[in-house]
Design a protein around this motif. Structure first.
Motif, PDB file in Angstrom:
ATOM      1  N   GLU A  17       0.805  -1.224   0.000  1.00  0.00           N
ATOM      2  CA  GLU A  17       0.000   0.000   0.000  1.00  0.00           C
ATOM      3  C   GLU A  17       0.837   1.274   0.000  1.00  0.00           C
ATOM      4  O   GLU A  17       0.429   2.289  -0.533  1.00  0.00           O
ATOM      5  CB  GLU A  17      -0.907   0.050   1.239  1.00  0.00           C
ATOM      6  N   LEU A  18       1.989   1.243   0.637  1.00  0.00           N
ATOM      7  CA  LEU A  18       2.728   2.501   0.881  1.00  0.00           C
ATOM      8  C   LEU A  18       3.848   2.757  -0.117  1.00  0.00           C
ATOM      9  O   LEU A  18       4.474   3.809  -0.086  1.00  0.00           O
ATOM     10  CB  LEU A  18       3.283   2.538   2.307  1.00  0.00           C
ATOM     11  N   GLY A  19       4.128   1.771  -0.996  1.00  0.00           N
ATOM     12  CA  GLY A  19       5.138   2.008  -2.017  1.00  0.00           C
ATOM     13  C   GLY A  19       4.602   2.964  -3.072  1.00  0.00           C
ATOM     14  O   GLY A  19       3.389   3.064  -3.235  1.00  0.00           O
ATOM     15  N   PRO A  20       5.440   3.679  -3.831  1.00  0.00           N
ATOM     16  CA  PRO A  20       6.900   3.650  -3.719  1.00  0.00           C
ATOM     17  C   PRO A  20       7.463   4.627  -2.692  1.00  0.00           C
ATOM     18  O   PRO A  20       8.665   4.648  -2.482  1.00  0.00           O
ATOM     19  CB  PRO A  20       7.349   4.072  -5.129  1.00  0.00           C
ATOM     20  N   LYS A  21       6.611   5.398  -2.042  1.00  0.00           N
ATOM     21  CA  LYS A  21       7.121   6.436  -1.142  1.00  0.00           C
ATOM     22  C   LYS A  21       7.825   5.843   0.075  1.00  0.00           C
ATOM     23  O   LYS A  21       8.840   6.338   0.544  1.00  0.00           O
ATOM     24  CB  LYS A  21       5.960   7.309  -0.641  1.00  0.00           C
ATOM     25  N   VAL A  22       7.214   4.764   0.610  1.00  0.00           N
ATOM     26  CA  VAL A  22       7.662   4.253   1.906  1.00  0.00           C
ATOM     27  C   VAL A  22       7.963   2.761   1.785  1.00  0.00           C
ATOM     28  O   VAL A  22       7.170   2.019   1.195  1.00  0.00           O
ATOM     29  CB  VAL A  22       6.560   4.489   2.965  1.00  0.00           C
ATOM     30  N   THR A  23       9.092   2.319   2.337  1.00  0.00           N
ATOM     31  CA  THR A  23       9.340   0.884   2.462  1.00  0.00           C
ATOM     32  C   THR A  23       8.877   0.436   3.847  1.00  0.00           C
ATOM     33  O   THR A  23       8.962   1.189   4.822  1.00  0.00           O
ATOM     34  CB  THR A  23      10.825   0.524   2.282  1.00  0.00           C
ATOM     35  N   VAL A  24       8.388  -0.797   3.900  1.00  0.00           N
ATOM     36  CA  VAL A  24       7.940  -1.376   5.175  1.00  0.00           C
ATOM     37  C   VAL A  24       8.581  -2.753   5.300  1.00  0.00           C
ATOM     38  O   VAL A  24       8.364  -3.624   4.443  1.00  0.00           O
ATOM     39  CB  VAL A  24       6.405  -1.513   5.236  1.00  0.00           C
ATOM     40  N   ASN A  25       9.386  -2.940   6.325  1.00  0.00           N
ATOM     41  CA  ASN A  25      10.066  -4.216   6.541  1.00  0.00           C
ATOM     42  C   ASN A  25       9.947  -4.631   7.998  1.00  0.00           C
ATOM     43  O   ASN A  25       9.408  -3.870   8.825  1.00  0.00           O
ATOM     44  CB  ASN A  25      11.528  -4.112   6.112  1.00  0.00           C
ATOM     45  N   CYS A  26      10.448  -5.795   8.314  1.00  0.00           N
ATOM     46  CA  CYS A  26      10.194  -6.375   9.630  1.00  0.00           C
ATOM     47  C   CYS A  26      11.405  -7.196  10.080  1.00  0.00           C
ATOM     48  O   CYS A  26      12.081  -7.816   9.259  1.00  0.00           O
ATOM     49  CB  CYS A  26       8.963  -7.281   9.493  1.00  0.00           C
ATOM     50  N   ILE A  73      19.897  -7.210  17.325  1.00  0.00           N
ATOM     51  CA  ILE A  73      18.681  -6.878  16.571  1.00  0.00           C
ATOM     52  C   ILE A  73      18.770  -5.465  15.999  1.00  0.00           C
ATOM     53  O   ILE A  73      18.298  -5.187  14.892  1.00  0.00           O
ATOM     54  CB  ILE A  73      17.437  -6.994  17.491  1.00  0.00           C
ATOM     55  N   ALA A  74      19.412  -4.576  16.740  1.00  0.00           N
ATOM     56  CA  ALA A  74      19.478  -3.172  16.318  1.00  0.00           C
ATOM     57  C   ALA A  74      20.141  -3.034  14.943  1.00  0.00           C
ATOM     58  O   ALA A  74      19.725  -2.209  14.119  1.00  0.00           O
ATOM     59  CB  ALA A  74      20.230  -2.348  17.363  1.00  0.00           C
ATOM     60  N   GLY A  75      21.164  -3.853  14.669  1.00  0.00           N
ATOM     61  CA  GLY A  75      21.841  -3.769  13.374  1.00  0.00           C
ATOM     62  C   GLY A  75      20.887  -4.044  12.221  1.00  0.00           C
ATOM     63  O   GLY A  75      20.929  -3.378  11.182  1.00  0.00           O
ATOM     64  N   ALA A  76      20.004  -5.029  12.406  1.00  0.00           N
ATOM     65  CA  ALA A  76      19.055  -5.372  11.343  1.00  0.00           C
ATOM     66  C   ALA A  76      18.027  -4.254  11.151  1.00  0.00           C
ATOM     67  O   ALA A  76      17.646  -3.922  10.024  1.00  0.00           O
ATOM     68  CB  ALA A  76      18.348  -6.684  11.691  1.00  0.00           C
ATOM     69  N   VAL A  77      17.587  -3.660  12.259  1.00  0.00           N
ATOM     70  CA  VAL A  77      16.611  -2.559  12.160  1.00  0.00           C
ATOM     71  C   VAL A  77      17.242  -1.377  11.430  1.00  0.00           C
ATOM     72  O   VAL A  77      16.627  -0.773  10.538  1.00  0.00           O
ATOM     73  CB  VAL A  77      16.124  -2.134  13.567  1.00  0.00           C
ATOM     74  N   VAL A  78      18.486  -1.053  11.786  1.00  0.00           N
ATOM     75  CA  VAL A  78      19.163   0.085  11.149  1.00  0.00           C
ATOM     76  C   VAL A  78      19.374  -0.193   9.658  1.00  0.00           C
ATOM     77  O   VAL A  78      19.244   0.704   8.830  1.00  0.00           O
ATOM     78  CB  VAL A  78      20.480   0.419  11.883  1.00  0.00           C
ATOM     79  N   PHE A  79      19.670  -1.438   9.308  1.00  0.00           N
ATOM     80  CA  PHE A  79      19.793  -1.774   7.878  1.00  0.00           C
ATOM     81  C   PHE A  79      18.507  -1.414   7.128  1.00  0.00           C
ATOM     82  O   PHE A  79      18.533  -0.728   6.103  1.00  0.00           O
ATOM     83  CB  PHE A  79      20.114  -3.261   7.699  1.00  0.00           C
ATOM     84  N   PHE A  80      17.355  -1.858   7.642  1.00  0.00           N
ATOM     85  CA  PHE A  80      16.091  -1.558   6.951  1.00  0.00           C
ATOM     86  C   PHE A  80      15.798  -0.057   6.913  1.00  0.00           C
ATOM     87  O   PHE A  80      15.134   0.431   6.002  1.00  0.00           O
ATOM     88  CB  PHE A  80      14.923  -2.294   7.616  1.00  0.00           C
ATOM     89  N   ALA A  81      16.276   0.663   7.938  1.00  0.00           N
ATOM     90  CA  ALA A  81      16.029   2.117   7.984  1.00  0.00           C
ATOM     91  C   ALA A  81      16.985   2.875   7.066  1.00  0.00           C
ATOM     92  O   ALA A  81      16.774   4.052   6.783  1.00  0.00           O
ATOM     93  CB  ALA A  81      16.186   2.612   9.422  1.00  0.00           C
ATOM     94  N   SER A  82      18.015   2.204   6.588  1.00  0.00           N
ATOM     95  CA  SER A  82      19.115   2.897   5.905  1.00  0.00           C
ATOM     96  C   SER A  82      18.929   2.953   4.395  1.00  0.00           C
ATOM     97  O   SER A  82      18.090   2.252   3.822  1.00  0.00           O
ATOM     98  CB  SER A  82      20.434   2.178   6.206  1.00  0.00           C
ATOM     99  N   ASP A  83      19.794   3.731   3.740  1.00  0.00           N
ATOM    100  CA  ASP A  83      19.814   3.784   2.268  1.00  0.00           C
ATOM    101  C   ASP A  83      20.151   2.435   1.661  1.00  0.00           C
ATOM    102  O   ASP A  83      19.779   2.148   0.525  1.00  0.00           O
ATOM    103  CB  ASP A  83      20.895   4.783   1.807  1.00  0.00           C
ATOM    104  N   GLN A  84      20.872   1.609   2.394  1.00  0.00           N
ATOM    105  CA  GLN A  84      21.294   0.304   1.859  1.00  0.00           C
ATOM    106  C   GLN A  84      20.103  -0.601   1.555  1.00  0.00           C
ATOM    107  O   GLN A  84      20.218  -1.533   0.766  1.00  0.00           O
ATOM    108  CB  GLN A  84      22.229  -0.408   2.856  1.00  0.00           C
TER     109      GLN A  84
END
Ligand SMILES: NC(=O)c1ccc[n+]([C@@H]2O[C@H](COP(=O)([O-])OP(=O)(O)OC[C@H]3O[C@@H](n4cnc5c(N)ncnc54)[C@H](OP(=O)(O)O)[C@@H]3O)[C@@H](O)[C@H]2O)c1
Length: 252
Positions: free
Chosen positions: A171-180, A217-228
């Motif tokens: 629903e939120l693409g392409p503006k927003v990515t949603v990951n878990c 866990i924080a590393g994985a969250v930051v990955f999803f939040a990042s440009d990468q």
């Protein structure tokens, strides 16, 4: 690896302790400013004091819509933007078989875990992300992927978060990515009853040979939040030291 988080603004629910606090610390390390949400002001104030000027707290229950609106308004008023939302809070008020759960605790679990995830995403979308884009990172659990004794209702809400991640990504693409992110057993207050009794037994069964720490866990969250992670959406990353790999059917 450049995360692109320098100068960005994040909101982390449940950021005063445990996994959420580790996420906040990592985001601050990357140059982000962060609004931290939790219910109890003491732990919240301590986290803000310890992590410095880039962090501001807002005390509310995630199931409280007025509190959620106020937290998002605080991010925009204080920092002028809201690039990242981490839906990290969950509750687990009932331990026991599904056949005996009462309606009050069943509904409270859904309100916080499932509805809370959608409510905060809706509000962040409406207030900022629909126009400017953003990243949403939800926190589920390996319990959302398989049955476990006594936490079946909670696990049902964690499975729902994995599916809601896919739905919202669409629903939120392409503006927003949603990951878990789906953690295994992590050394926090929430799972204390498990790791205090079973740490060695769990470590013996996990390829990583230990339980997890919040920063794992924080590393994985930051990955999803990042440009990468700019081309990744709707995905759930299991971070459990290999706990869910299983042993297969053939004896070694
Ligand atoms: N620890 C594990 O082994 C594990 C495993 C799989 C998944 N997870 C998931 O990881 C996430 C974080 O868990 P954790 O282990 O880090 O928990 P934790 O150490 O107990 O910390 C929970 C945080 O959330 C806040 N919080 C709890 N209920 C809240 C509510 N209704 N409204 C607002 N804030 C609330 C707490 O502060 P206040 O009490 O002051 O509100 C605290 O900041 C959860 O989604 C959990 O399901 C954890």
């Amino acid at each position: 690896m450049k995360t692109g988080l320098d100068g960005k603004v994040a909101l982390v629910t449940g950021g005063s302790r445990g996994i959420g606090r580790a996420v906040v610390a990592r985001l601050v390390d990357e140059g982000a400013r962060v609004v931290v949400v939790a219910r109890k002001p003491e732990a919240l104030e301590a986290t803000c004091r310890e992590l410095g000027e880039a962090v501001v707290g807002h005390a509310t229950n995630v199931a409280d819509e007025a509190g959620a609106r106020a937290a998002i308004a605080l991010a925009l008023a204080r920092f002028g933007r809201l690039d990242v939302l981490v839906n990290n809070v969950s509750t687990n008020p009932y331990f026991g078989p599904l056949m005996q759960i009462d309606r009050e605790r069943a509904e409270r679990t859904v309100q916080v875990n499932q509805w809370g995830t959608v409510l905060w995403t809706q509000l962040a979308w409406q207030a900022y992300m629909a126009e400017h884009g953003g990243r949403v990172v939800n926190v589920s659990s390996i319990g959302g992927l398989m049955p476990e004794p006594n936490i079946g209702w909670y696990n049902g809400t964690k499975a729902a978060i994995i599916q809601l991640t896919r739905q919202m990504a669409q629903e939120l693409g392409p503006k927003v990515t949603v990951n878990c992110v789906a953690p295994g057993v992590i050394r926090t207050d929430m799972s204390k009853a498990i790791w205090q009794r079973h740490e060695q037994a769990i470590a013996a069964r996990v390829p990583a040979a230990r339980i997890g720490e919040p920063d794992d866990i924080a590393g994985a969250v930051v990955f999803f939040a990042s440009d990468q992670a700019r081309y990744v959406t709707g995905q759930t990353l299991v971070v459990d030291g290999g706990a869910t790999l299983g042993q297969g059917m053939v004896p070694g």
